[in-house]
Design a protein around this motif. Structure first.
Motif, mmCIF file in Angstrom:
data_model
loop_
_atom_site.group_PDB
_atom_site.id
_atom_site.type_symbol
_atom_site.label_atom_id
_atom_site.label_comp_id
_atom_site.label_asym_id
_atom_site.label_seq_id
_atom_site.Cartn_x
_atom_site.Cartn_y
_atom_site.Cartn_z
ATOM 1 N N GLU A 4 9.140 -5.644 -6.505
ATOM 2 C CA GLU A 4 10.208 -5.239 -5.846
ATOM 3 C C GLU A 4 9.846 -3.701 -5.149
ATOM 4 N N TYR A 5 8.839 -3.136 -5.929
ATOM 5 C CA TYR A 5 8.521 -1.448 -5.702
ATOM 6 C C TYR A 5 7.347 -1.361 -4.594
ATOM 7 N N GLU A 6 6.679 -2.641 -4.472
ATOM 8 C CA GLU A 6 5.436 -2.702 -3.651
ATOM 9 C C GLU A 6 5.626 -2.033 -2.456
ATOM 10 N N PRO A 7 6.497 -2.148 -1.553
ATOM 11 C CA PRO A 7 6.565 -1.517 -0.350
ATOM 12 C C PRO A 7 6.613 0.197 -0.678
ATOM 13 N N GLU A 8 7.193 0.449 -1.466
ATOM 14 C CA GLU A 8 7.332 2.044 -1.734
ATOM 15 C C GLU A 8 6.061 2.602 -2.257
ATOM 16 N N TYR A 9 5.430 2.019 -2.945
ATOM 17 C CA TYR A 9 4.082 2.416 -3.438
ATOM 18 C C TYR A 9 3.008 2.321 -2.274
ATOM 19 N N ARG A 10 3.220 1.282 -1.420
ATOM 20 C CA ARG A 10 2.241 1.424 -0.279
ATOM 21 C C ARG A 10 2.557 2.473 0.790
ATOM 22 N N GLN A 11 4.021 2.911 0.981
ATOM 23 C CA GLN A 11 4.174 4.058 1.601
ATOM 24 C C GLN A 11 3.622 5.427 1.189
ATOM 25 N N ILE A 12 3.750 5.390 -0.286
ATOM 26 C CA ILE A 12 3.297 6.596 -0.783
ATOM 27 C C ILE A 12 1.756 6.626 -0.547
ATOM 28 N N GLY A 13 0.938 5.412 -0.849
ATOM 29 C CA GLY A 13 -0.588 5.546 -0.479
ATOM 30 C C GLY A 13 -0.783 6.033 0.818
ATOM 31 N N LEU A 14 -0.040 5.583 1.819
ATOM 32 C CA LEU A 14 -0.331 5.796 3.267
ATOM 33 C C LEU A 14 0.089 7.286 3.474
ATOM 34 N N LYS A 15 0.887 7.802 2.752
ATOM 35 C CA LYS A 15 1.192 9.306 2.923
ATOM 36 C C LYS A 15 0.165 10.202 2.305
#
Length: 77
Positions: A4-15
């Motif tokens: 359920e936290y995958e989208p947040e980790y993806r956003q961190i990576g993109l930032k």
């Protein structure tokens, strides 16, 4: 990492990728400065891979990129 936290980790990576490029650093240069492998940085930044990152590592990256760490944790809804 919980799915359920995958989208947040993806956003961190993109930032991380955004600020790294803004500073003119390669993944290899960032990896060297935070004592990680280029593959690790590549996995963090890859939009199709959800890679967990510790707070220690996130703080190291924030310091190298001269970005307040909280900026990596502001998520788009």
């Amino acid at each position: 990492m919980k799915p359920e936290y995958e989208p947040e980790y993806r956003q961190i990576g993109l930032k991380i990728a955004y600020y790294r490029k803004l500073r003119g650093l390669t993944q290899e240069q960032l990896a060297e400065k935070v004592e990680r492998t280029p593959a690790f940085i590549g996995h963090i930044e890859a939009p199709n891979i959800s890679k967990a990152v510790s707070l220690d590592t996130l703080f190291d990256i924030a310091s190298v990129l001269d970005v307040p760490a909280y900026k990596f944790l502001l998520f788009d809804e």
